[in-house]
Motif scaffolding. Structure first.
Motif, PDB file in Angstrom:
ATOM      1  N   PHE A   1      -7.093   5.332  -4.536  1.00  0.00           N
ATOM      2  CA  PHE A   1      -6.494   6.474  -3.841  1.00  0.00           C
ATOM      3  C   PHE A   1      -6.782   7.806  -4.528  1.00  0.00           C
ATOM      4  O   PHE A   1      -6.460   8.854  -3.990  1.00  0.00           O
TER       5      PHE A   1
ATOM      6  N   LEU B   1       0.816  -1.215   0.000  1.00  0.00           N
ATOM      7  CA  LEU B   1       0.000   0.000   0.000  1.00  0.00           C
ATOM      8  C   LEU B   1       0.850   1.265   0.000  1.00  0.00           C
ATOM      9  O   LEU B   1       0.484   2.261  -0.626  1.00  0.00           O
TER      10      LEU B   1
ATOM     11  N   SER C   1      -8.114   7.349   3.500  1.00  0.00           N
ATOM     12  CA  SER C   1      -6.880   7.107   4.232  1.00  0.00           C
ATOM     13  C   SER C   1      -6.370   5.712   3.874  1.00  0.00           C
ATOM     14  O   SER C   1      -7.137   4.753   3.802  1.00  0.00           O
ATOM     15  N   PRO C   2      -5.057   5.601   3.624  1.00  0.00           N
ATOM     16  CA  PRO C   2      -4.492   4.302   3.280  1.00  0.00           C
ATOM     17  C   PRO C   2      -4.639   3.298   4.416  1.00  0.00           C
ATOM     18  O   PRO C   2      -4.775   2.098   4.172  1.00  0.00           O
TER      19      PRO C   2
ATOM     20  N   ALA D   1      -5.196  -0.283  -6.066  1.00  0.00           N
ATOM     21  CA  ALA D   1      -5.054   0.760  -5.047  1.00  0.00           C
ATOM     22  C   ALA D   1      -4.839   2.159  -5.641  1.00  0.00           C
ATOM     23  O   ALA D   1      -5.456   3.114  -5.168  1.00  0.00           O
TER      24      ALA D   1
ATOM     25  N   ASP E   1     -10.250  10.749  -1.821  1.00  0.00           N
ATOM     26  CA  ASP E   1      -9.479  11.133  -0.649  1.00  0.00           C
ATOM     27  C   ASP E   1      -9.731  10.173   0.502  1.00  0.00           C
ATOM     28  O   ASP E   1     -10.505  10.467   1.405  1.00  0.00           O
TER      29      ASP E   1
ATOM     30  N   GLN F   1      -0.388   9.719  -4.961  1.00  0.00           N
ATOM     31  CA  GLN F   1      -0.278  11.110  -4.530  1.00  0.00           C
ATOM     32  C   GLN F   1       0.525  11.920  -5.541  1.00  0.00           C
ATOM     33  O   GLN F   1       0.175  13.053  -5.868  1.00  0.00           O
TER      34      GLN F   1
ATOM     35  N   TYR G   1       0.254   4.131  -2.623  1.00  0.00           N
ATOM     36  CA  TYR G   1      -0.208   5.407  -2.082  1.00  0.00           C
ATOM     37  C   TYR G   1       0.681   6.552  -2.570  1.00  0.00           C
ATOM     38  O   TYR G   1       0.194   7.569  -3.080  1.00  0.00           O
ATOM     39  N   ASN G   2       1.995   6.348  -2.437  1.00  0.00           N
ATOM     40  CA  ASN G   2       2.916   7.398  -2.879  1.00  0.00           C
ATOM     41  C   ASN G   2       2.754   7.688  -4.360  1.00  0.00           C
ATOM     42  O   ASN G   2       2.735   8.839  -4.793  1.00  0.00           O
TER      43      ASN G   2
ATOM     44  N   PHE H   1       3.040   7.506   5.540  1.00  0.00           N
ATOM     45  CA  PHE H   1       2.254   6.318   5.839  1.00  0.00           C
ATOM     46  C   PHE H   1       3.189   5.116   5.785  1.00  0.00           C
ATOM     47  O   PHE H   1       3.969   4.983   4.851  1.00  0.00           O
TER      48      PHE H   1
ATOM     49  N   ILE I   1       3.123  14.565   0.774  1.00  0.00           N
ATOM     50  CA  ILE I   1       2.488  13.304   1.118  1.00  0.00           C
ATOM     51  C   ILE I   1       2.499  13.101   2.618  1.00  0.00           C
ATOM     52  O   ILE I   1       3.536  13.221   3.264  1.00  0.00           O
TER      53      ILE I   1
END
Lengths: 459, 185
Positions: A380, A174, A385-386, A376, A383, A182, A178-179, A193, A190
């Motif tokens: 993402f 994740l 949360s991971p 994912a 908005d 973003q 996630y990165n 996380f 970022i």
């Protein structure tokens, strides 16, 4: 439909067929990726340049510091199991709480929670607990349905209660997605996380599950005493019992709490804490006089094979995702998810459903390695949360492993249950627990704070 | 064509090689635990830390997973979806493994070896060190484990083809590794 999309879909179908035939998952993923990249290349739909990323991808896997936690936790778990610490824990807890109606079942749930860290992989917990507690529960006069249901449900707790190996793997996957998402959104600030956040996030929802399981057991033992009777083991004196409980329960509980506490308290990274856990397990085994050359040899060999197995899947899955991306498959998935009716909710429902169904045939690790990088980034875009997404995925898969007729846990308990217990009994016994899981999943979906609160507090 | 006796000897030889490699490398997982532990103790207890020290345990781990993959294959430790496989006959299982190895595993290894060769060769030509300041020497050796992975896996794949061919020809298969039956978990 363009050629490359057709090829991506055929590739997915071929992988399903080859995996169902029973060839190892890791090499099915990697081999099919190679075959379809060559087909795509010969038809002009795949650029071989994608393959040049392979060695650096592998190097990235080999030098990933977070994933070192996987073999370390495996080592700790195998050590606790081989030195019979887990076994002692289960029998003593049973003798202690067995005197209360439903107590045996409750102690199975608690042990499942405690051993979560060590046995988050495949069905090891279900098998161990099935072998150890099912005979006792049957002797005590438990309803086989309730006994099997409790063991299966407790055995899958290992997926979601930190520090589980499954969460390390999911967290690592994740973080990358996630990165990436973003940056794609142009968001360069970022919010950090990490795996630690996922551990913290899974804490409350995991404990909520344990609480609900126990509540259910208390309720059923109260209203239907016959299905969960009290149990006295002959020749056990109360005074002896206290000493034995202290001996069996305290050391491993201390170990798990220390490992988890040092991670959540920000004292140690998961990898370091896992190493402490490994050394702690060696010490516990030594104190129990269970540590000798042959035990250690067995532990290191098992650890090595399990770790090599996990990382072979990661290698196969990285070949798969390279090819799938080269064929434009990830774009297709992305567009498909983005264009579903209902926006984010629609996409989330579909992803959860797919993961749930995949949970019938694949293990946690494979699903995470294959599915998370694909879906994912699209999720993402909303908005979210991971941490919440991670815990939702973990709980969803855990529910899937419990659900008849294909849940993994049910196969494992079938493997160790005596023939008098019918498969239909196992299925019926697990249904209340599946219902609890589904309710919890719904609660978590509508109350993301359950996952998000603790990581924020620890920041 | 190689004679039956020779091919059985080859299968046995490969099995023995990967068994030995696996047994030796598996002790590295104990050292992995101890090293990671020591690094953490040095860092928290004595506030001592060097980049190369951290790299040691990461590299140990990388070496274990790459080198032990073939040993795990020998012990049938790689996860399968066994809904149908579990109850299949010995012959069907042999067909699945034979076809899978030839069509999926071997091509996969060839591609990995082909693209990794220049990558590792480049690293050797520079005798590459860790890019981190104060990092480990010998990054080229660590990167070479990708090729070791390919070589050991390819050998084990050949042994797998040989063994399953024996089963399908109704010949007794060459004896498998001593504790193979214990599986992985």
């Amino acid at each position: 439909m363009p050629l490359n999309e057709i090829l991506s879909i055929i590739m997915l179908l071929s992988i399903c067929v080859a995996m169902m035939a029973g060839f190892p998952v890791a090499f099915t993923l990697g081999g099919m990726a190679v075959i379809f990249s060559f087909i795509g290349w010969s038809l002009g739909a795949f650029d071989m340049i994608f393959f040049h990323a392979i060695p650096s991808r592998f190097f990235g896997i080999m030098s990933n510091e977070v994933l070192v936690a996987v073999p370390l936790f495996v080592f700790m778990g195998v050590m606790l199991e081989r030195s019979r610490i887990a076994e002692d824990l289960l029998t003593t807890m049973g003798q202690c709480f067995g005197r209360v109606r439903g107590g045996l079942a409750i102690s199975v749930t608690l042990v499942g929670m405690l051993l979560a860290a060590s046995t988050g992989i495949v069905g090891a917990t279900v098998v161990t607990m099935g072998l150890l507690s099912l005979p006792t529960m049957m002797r005590a006069g438990y309803d086989p349905k309730l006994a099997c249901g409790t063991i299966c449900a407790s055995g899958t707790l290992g997926q979601i209660i930190p520090p589980s190996i499954a969460l390390v793997i999911l967290g690592d996957a994740l973080v990358g997605a996630y990165n990436q998402a973003q940056l794609a959104k142009g968001n360069y600030l970022i919010e950090p996380f990490s795996v630690i956040d996922l551990f913290a996030g899974a804490m409350l929802p995991g404990l909520m599950l344990v609480g609900l399981f126990i509540l259910w057991l208390v309720v059923i033992a109260f209203f239907k005493p016959k299905v969960a009777p009290a149990y006295y083991e002959e020749g056990v004196k109360a005074s002896d019992l206290i000493v034995r409980i202290a001996k069996a329960l305290l050391p491993p509980s201390f170990l798990v709490v220390a490992v988890l506490g040092s991670i959540l308290g920000g004292l140690a990274t998961p990898t370091e804490a896992a190493a402490f856990g490994g050394v702690g397990a060696i010490l516990l085994a030594a104190v129990k006089r269970q540590l000798n050359f042959s035990v250690m040899q067995g532990v290191v060999r098992s650890t090595t094979r399990i770790s090599a197995m996990v990382f072979a899947i990661l290698i196969g899955a990285s070949l798969f995702s390279l090819t799938f991306r080269g064929l434009g498959g990830d774009k297709m998935v992305h567009e498909f998810l983005a264009n579903l009716p209902g926006g984010f909710t629609g996409a989330m429902v579909v992803v959860m459903l797919i993961m749930f169904l995949l949970g019938f045939v694949l293990d946690f690790i494979e699903i995470v390695f294959i599915v998370v990088p694909l879906v994912a980034p699209a999720l993402f875009l909303a908005d979210i949360s991971p941490v919440w997404l991670g815990v939702m995925m973990a709980m969803n898969l855990q529910t899937s492993f419990l659900t008849p007729p294909f849940g993994w846990a049910l196969f494992y308990i079938r493997g160790v249950a005596p023939d008098e217990i019918r498969t239909a009994d196992i299925y019926r016994g697990v249904i209340p627990f599946v219902a609890i899981q589904l309710i919890s999943l719904g609660v978590l979906w509508t109350n993301p704070w359950l996952a998000e609160w603790l990581p924020r507090m620890l920041l | 064509m190689i004679s039956e006796g020779t091919s059985a000897a080859i299968v046995r030889g490969i099995d023995r090689l990967n068994e030995r490699v696996g047994r030796v490398i598996s002790w590295l997982s104990l050292f992995l635990v101890l090293t990671t532990f020591s690094v953490a103790v040095l860092r928290y207890g004595f506030e001592l830390g060097w980049i190369w020290l951290q790299e040691i345990y990461v590299w140990m781990h990388g070496t274990i997973i790459m080198v032990a993959a073939a040993y795990t294959l020998l012990h049938d430790g790689h996860v399968r979806v066994d809904i149908f496989y579990r109850s299949a006959s010995v012959r069907v299982k042999a067909w699945v493994d034979l076809i899978g190895t030839v069509v999926l595993l071997i091509p996969m290894l060839c591609v990995i070896a082909r693209v990794s060769w220049p990558y590792v060769a480049l690293s050797w030509s520079r005798l590459e060190e860790s890019p981190e300041a104060g990092g480990m020497y010998g990054l080229y050796l660590f990167k070479s484990t990708i090729l070791v992975f390919c070589a050991l896996m390819a050998l084990q794949a050949i042994a797998c083809v040989g063994r399953n061919a024996f089963i399908l020809m109704d010949r007794s298969a060459p004896d498998i590794a001593p504790d193979r039956s214990q599986g992985a978990v």
